[in-house]
Write an enzyme that holds these catalytic residues in place. Structure first.
Site, PDB file in Angstrom:
ATOM      1  N   LYS A  79       0.975  -0.827  -0.364  1.00 45.93           N
ATOM      2  CA  LYS A  79      -0.728  -0.041   0.300  1.00 45.93           C
ATOM      3  C   LYS A  79       0.947   1.128  -0.052  1.00 45.93           C
ATOM      4  O   LYS A  79       2.106   0.936   1.039  1.00 45.93           O
ATOM      5  CB  LYS A  79      -0.854  -0.286   1.093  1.00 45.93           C
ATOM      6  CG  LYS A  79      -1.779   1.109   1.978  1.00 45.93           C
ATOM      7  CD  LYS A  79      -2.831   0.375   2.321  1.00 45.93           C
ATOM      8  CE  LYS A  79      -4.159   1.532   2.703  1.00 45.93           C
ATOM      9  NZ  LYS A  79      -4.638   1.697   4.293  1.00 45.93           N
ATOM     10  N   SER A 154      -9.559   1.986   3.013  1.00 50.96           N
ATOM     11  CA  SER A 154      -8.999   2.239   2.021  1.00 50.96           C
ATOM     12  C   SER A 154      -8.022   1.342   1.995  1.00 50.96           C
ATOM     13  O   SER A 154      -7.334   2.203   0.953  1.00 50.96           O
ATOM     14  CB  SER A 154      -7.763   3.470   2.677  1.00 50.96           C
ATOM     15  OG  SER A 154      -7.244   2.912   4.320  1.00 50.96           O
ATOM     16  N   SER A 178      -9.633  -0.927   7.205  1.00 53.96           N
ATOM     17  CA  SER A 178      -9.375  -0.743   6.260  1.00 53.96           C
ATOM     18  C   SER A 178      -8.307  -1.673   5.999  1.00 53.96           C
ATOM     19  O   SER A 178      -8.463  -1.932   4.514  1.00 53.96           O
ATOM     20  CB  SER A 178      -8.059   0.699   6.391  1.00 53.96           C
ATOM     21  OG  SER A 178      -9.159   2.125   6.242  1.00 53.96           O
TER      22      SER A 178
END
Lengths: 493, 493
Positions: A79, A154, A178
């Site tokens: 990420k 996210s 997330s």
């Protein structure tokens, strides 16, 4: 030969036996990204040359008979909230659009030490704020199961790239759900470890007391392999726990002792819980009951306060953590601030314009909420009060875990929702975190695994939560569930 | 304190920022070394780079603990870290890590000599002392019309202990006495080098007046004079500010109730205090417990072990020197105020020579004067304590007179070597009693008037012969010469 990008375990077997080289695996991953990413948009950066070079080096060392790390040759995506020296680290924000970190995050360094091949950085909600990956400044990620749907957030990019078969493994971060919510939306397995189990050094902070890096993969076994590589105390992170890291892959083929699984009835009767999600949870309960688990009803009396508590603490810490983006030291600096300072003077104009131009709406909203909650006269009323409630929430979990080993329930109130459906309604978006934020507030580990499909063929996630440091138990239970079911093997059509 | 000249009482509270003597910064391992080229002693942590995390420097905590114990503070069992948030270009994170409601040292006091009557002591109470990181340095170059600003972040993260006094001081002289005694204590403890010109000790003074008027006491609005880095500046700034406040009150009649605290600076060249910015409202620092750092729990054992290992305080040293060496309070004061090095030197000379008073007088005169002339500290002083002890021992034994001893001392300063070598080089030989007696006889015979005068009771008449004797033989001990002359005159009578 088909290269199994849906299983790190299989890949590792083929790499070890010499049937496959790291370069072949990496090239397959890069090819797959080239094929899927124009539609999915999971990546903010693909590091083609560096990945192939790393793969070649691993192949060479294997030929030379040198020792290799536990993930040698496995392609992985991380990420874009994790610092990397060889790729930009943007947090999907204009603020850090061209930011090159001078150092690797501890987890990234550990991946490199394990000889994983980092193929790229994945898209996310800006500064990890959001539940749909729609707040990214660099374009939306779509759900591989249906491009009109969001992948969740996210860690939407990190979930989507696994679901799309680009890589077998990815790293996400979880502040209020997330990792788990996008894992549920994309039909993969994701684990938020105990707070402090994995170093946060180099994880760009959203809410420091809630953030935790964790593994995302198709199944629990691969999650365990990845957790082995990244877990462990770190002298650079004061909040990392000084505990031994067990081998999370050991004993995944069985459940030790009697498994007592807690059900929170209140959650199953929650307003807005989709009937198909509810059905999947009921089915999962039956799977565990059939496997010999004891099902116990428990209560978490303060769970109605999870979301409000979270939405005071997280924005407060975020407003503080994001203060550093002031246009002075790195990141975006407004080009017009100096020439058009007006009455504010060049310094204040630089702050206001730089932040005004580079932060998106959701980030600004949370900064405003946080600044307000911490401001003089309100700090005690909101922030300190939220910390007190947080303690009560934590105590609820302690009490529940006196009677059960794990808690089982939904990850999200609904299956994946449509792009644009909630983006203009922040409160609706915040309710996506209804069942996940408790684990972050209490610092406990929690896992999301595929537990069914809707009538529209969309994934449904099941959440398991455990007492602090009981990741092994979570992974054991998830592996047992995945031996009994095939939901985790379902792929987007 | 009230007089016709000064129809008010000054109320002063001080905030002293002390740079602790650590080799590395408070939250990272960068060097704290002064004078390095700009932005060279920096790393991701002290630069506030995204993702970087602070790790506490235990040595700084230890030094703060030592200081607190020496100041009689209470050490709470738990102390924590808070973020003090404000935007400024020399503050890269957008917040300063400091301590808000649980400082490491609570309360305390420092006894000082009352400047109005040196025989009396005054006790200045302390509110607290807390640890914090320093900010960087902004250099604004507006002179060349480019409004150029440069930022040096070398100082970012340097450990400071902020010691806050109660408003217990009543004159600029008291403020200076407090600072002098505090600096002395800190150097005795070796917790700070207190180099004021390098910013290791910086002072803010809160000043207002109490004015008696028609039986009422009126308090003027408080002014905080910021960032003074010499005791002279503090003394003069306070004196100036008192006058300014009195005139302001005469003109406006505004009292403490009418106006919030204001911030002034001290313009050393213009010798006046100048307003910096209006604090119309108290600054809102939006304090937040720092989620990146764990609270520090100091056990009773740690605190007591530290207390037991503390260096001797100046106040204790003053008493001990008087008791152990039978020197006067004034002399003990002079020696102690020179710092621990001079005390150790004195003790070695006193013990080695067996003559503490002579050691005290030589150190106060010859040694300190030479150190001042040469601009060296006692550590670099050319004559070692052992050598001086040997020299003074010879004086006490009557082998050398003071004048010859000074010649030897001068020789040792210039050429080094041992006392014996210096005596030999200077051609000093001991003169035996017979030789002196014949010299006495010779001079008495040549000066019958002197003999006459002595017989008439004017003993000091012999003094005129000493000079002559010295010319004939520079090694003659004047005291011995005088005694022998007297004997000869008496026996001849």
């Amino acid at each position: 030969m088909t290269i199994p990008l849906d299983s790190a375990a299989k890949l590792l077997g083929l790499l070890a036996s010499g049937e496959l080289t790291a370069r072949q695996a990496t090239q397959a991953s890069l090819d797959r990204i080239a094929a899927t990413d124009p539609e999915v948009g999971a990546f903010t950066f693909v590091n083609t040359e560096a990945a192939l070079a790393a793969a070649d080096s691993i192949d060479q060392r294997r030929r030379d008979g040198q020792p290799l790390g536990a993930l040698a040759g496995v392609p992985i995506a991380v990420k874009d909230v994790l610092c990397t020296t060889d790729m930009p680290t943007t947090c999907s924000s204009r603020m850090l659009e061209n930011h090159m970190s001078p150092y690797d995050a501890t987890v990234v360094a550990r991946l490199r030490a394990a000889d994983a091949v980092i193929v790229g950085k994945t898209n996310m909600d800006e500064f990890a704020m959001g539940a749909s990956t729609e707040t990214s400044a660099f374009g939306k990620t779509t759900n591989p199961w249906n491009p009109s749907l969001t992948p969740g957030g996210s860690s939407g990019g990190a979930a989507a790239c696994v679901a799309a078969g680009d890589v077998p493994l990815s790293l996400g971060s979880d502040t209020g759900g997330s990792i788990r919510q996008p894992a549920a939306f994309c039909g993969i397995t994701g684990l938020k470890p105990t707070y402090g189990r994995v170093s946060r050094y180099g994880l760009i902070a959203f809410a420091s007391s809630l953030d935790q890096v964790g593994p995302m993969a198709f199944d629990a076994v691969d999650c365990a392999t990845l957790l082995n590589a990244i877990a462990g105390s770190d002298a650079s992170d004061s909040t990392s726990l000084p505990v031994e890291t067990p081998d999370f892959t050991a004993g995944l083929d069985r459940i030790e002792g009697e498994l007592r699984i807690g059900i929170v009835k209140h959650h199953l009767e929650a307003e807005g819980l989709d009937p198909e999600v509810r059905q999947a949870v009921d089915d999962a309960i039956e799977v565990f009951r059939d496997a010999g688990a004891k099902i116990v009803e428990v209560e978490l009396p303060h769970s109605d306060y999870w979301v409000p508590t979270y939405y005071v603490i997280a924005p407060s810490e975020a407003s503080s953590n994001l203060s550093r983006y002031d246009g002075a030291h790195y990141g975006h600096r407004s080009p017009v601030a100096a020439s058009d300072a007006g009455d504010r003077g060049p310094l204040v104009a630089t702050y206001c314009r730089s932040r005004g131009e580079a932060f998106g709406a959701e980030v600004k909203r949370r900064i405003m909420i946080g600044m307000y909650a911490l401001s003089a006269g309100y700090g005690d009323k909101y922030y300190m009060k939220a910390l007190q409630v947080r303690r009560l929430i934590s105590q609820d979990f302690d009490a529940a875990f006196q009677n059960v080993d794990l808690l089982l329930g939904p990850v999200t109130p609904t299956p994946p929702f449509a792009m644009g459906e909630k983006i203009d309604d922040p409160l609706q978006m915040y309710l996506c975190d209804l069942f996940t934020v408790g684990a972050n507030l209490a610092g406990i580990p929690a896992l999301s695994m595929p537990g069914g499909l809707t009538s529209n063929n969309l994934p449904i996630g099941i959440q398991l939560q455990a007492p602090p440091l009981q990741e092994a138990k979570l992974l054991q239970a998830a592996a047992a569930f995945q031996r009994a079911t095939d939901w985790h093997t379902k792929r987007p059509l | 304190m009230l007089s016709v000249d000064q129809p008010y009482e000054i109320v002063i509270g001080l905030e002293v920022h002390v740079q602790l003597r650590t080799t590395t910064k408070l939250f990272c391992r960068c060097a704290t070394q002064f004078g390095a080229p700009p932005n060279t002693n920096v790393c991701p942590v002290c630069l506030g780079m995204p993702g970087a995390l602070p790790v506490i420097n235990e040595h700084a905590v230890q030094l703060a603990l030592q200081t607190g114990l020496a100041l009689g503070s209470t050490i709470p069992p738990m102390t924590k870290w808070d973020r003090k948030q404000y935007f400024y270009p020399d503050l890269p994170k957008g917040y300063q890590i400091s301590q808000f409601d649980l400082p490491i040292c609570d309360g305390g006091h420092l006894a000082i000599a009352d400047p109005a009557d040196e025989s009396q002591t005054r006790t200045i109470r302390l509110i607290r002392a807390h640890l914090e990181e320093d900010a960087g340095k902004s250099m604004h170059d507006e002179a060349n019309g480019r409004a150029d600003s440069r930022i040096d972040l070398n100082r970012c993260g340097t450990p400071l202990l902020e010691i806050v006094s109660q408003p217990d001081m009543r004159s600029a002289a008291e403020a200076k006495a407090f600072l002098t005694e505090l600096k002395l204590l800190l150097t005795y403890l070796d917790v700070s080098d207190c180099e004021m010109q390098e910013g290791s000790l910086r002072v803010d003074a809160n000043v207002n007046l109490k004015i008696e008027k028609a039986g009422d006491t009126i308090a003027t609005p408080i002014v905080e004079i910021k960032n003074m880095n010499s005791f002279r500046a503090v003394e003069r700034a306070i004196a100036h500010e008192a006058q300014r406040q009195y005139h302001e009150w005469e003109e406006t009649g505004l009292t403490i109730k009418d106006r919030t605290k204001r911030t002034f600076g001290w313009d050393d060249a213009a010798e006046r205090t100048v307003p910096q910015r209006e604090k119309e409202e108290a600054a809102d620092y939006r304090y937040l417990p720092d989620p990146d750092l764990l609270p520090i729990c100091l056990s009773t054992e740690t605190v007591e072990a530290t207390r037991a290992a503390l260096a001797e305080f100046p106040a204790v040293a003053r008493q001990r020197l008087q008791a152990d060496y039978e020197i006067k309070a004034y002399d003990a004061d002079v020696i102690v105020n020179q710092g621990r090095g001079v005390v150790e030197y004195f003790e070695a000379v006193a013990k080695g020579s067996g003559d503490a008073r002579r050691a005290s007088s030589w150190i106060q005169q010859d040694v300190l004067r030479t150190m001042k002339e040469q601009g060296v500290g006692i550590g670099d002083f050319a004559v070692s304590a052992d050598t001086l002890a040997e020299l003074l021992g010879q004086v006490s034994a009557g082998k050398l007179d003071n004048a010859r001893a000074r010649d030897v001392f001068q020789h040792l300063l210039e050429k080094g070597g041992s006392v014996a070598e210096a005596i030999k080089a200077l051609g000093i030989e001991s003169v035996d009693a017979g030789e002196i007696e014949s010299l006495c006889q010779e001079l008495l015979d040549a000066n019958p008037q002197v003999v006459e005068d002595v017989r008439g009771g004017k003993m000091q008449a012999i003094g005129s012969l000493i000079g002559q004797a010295k010319k004939k033989n520079p090694n003659v001990n004047p005291k011995q010469f005088r005694e022998i002359c007297l004997q000869l005159i008496q026996s001849a009578g």
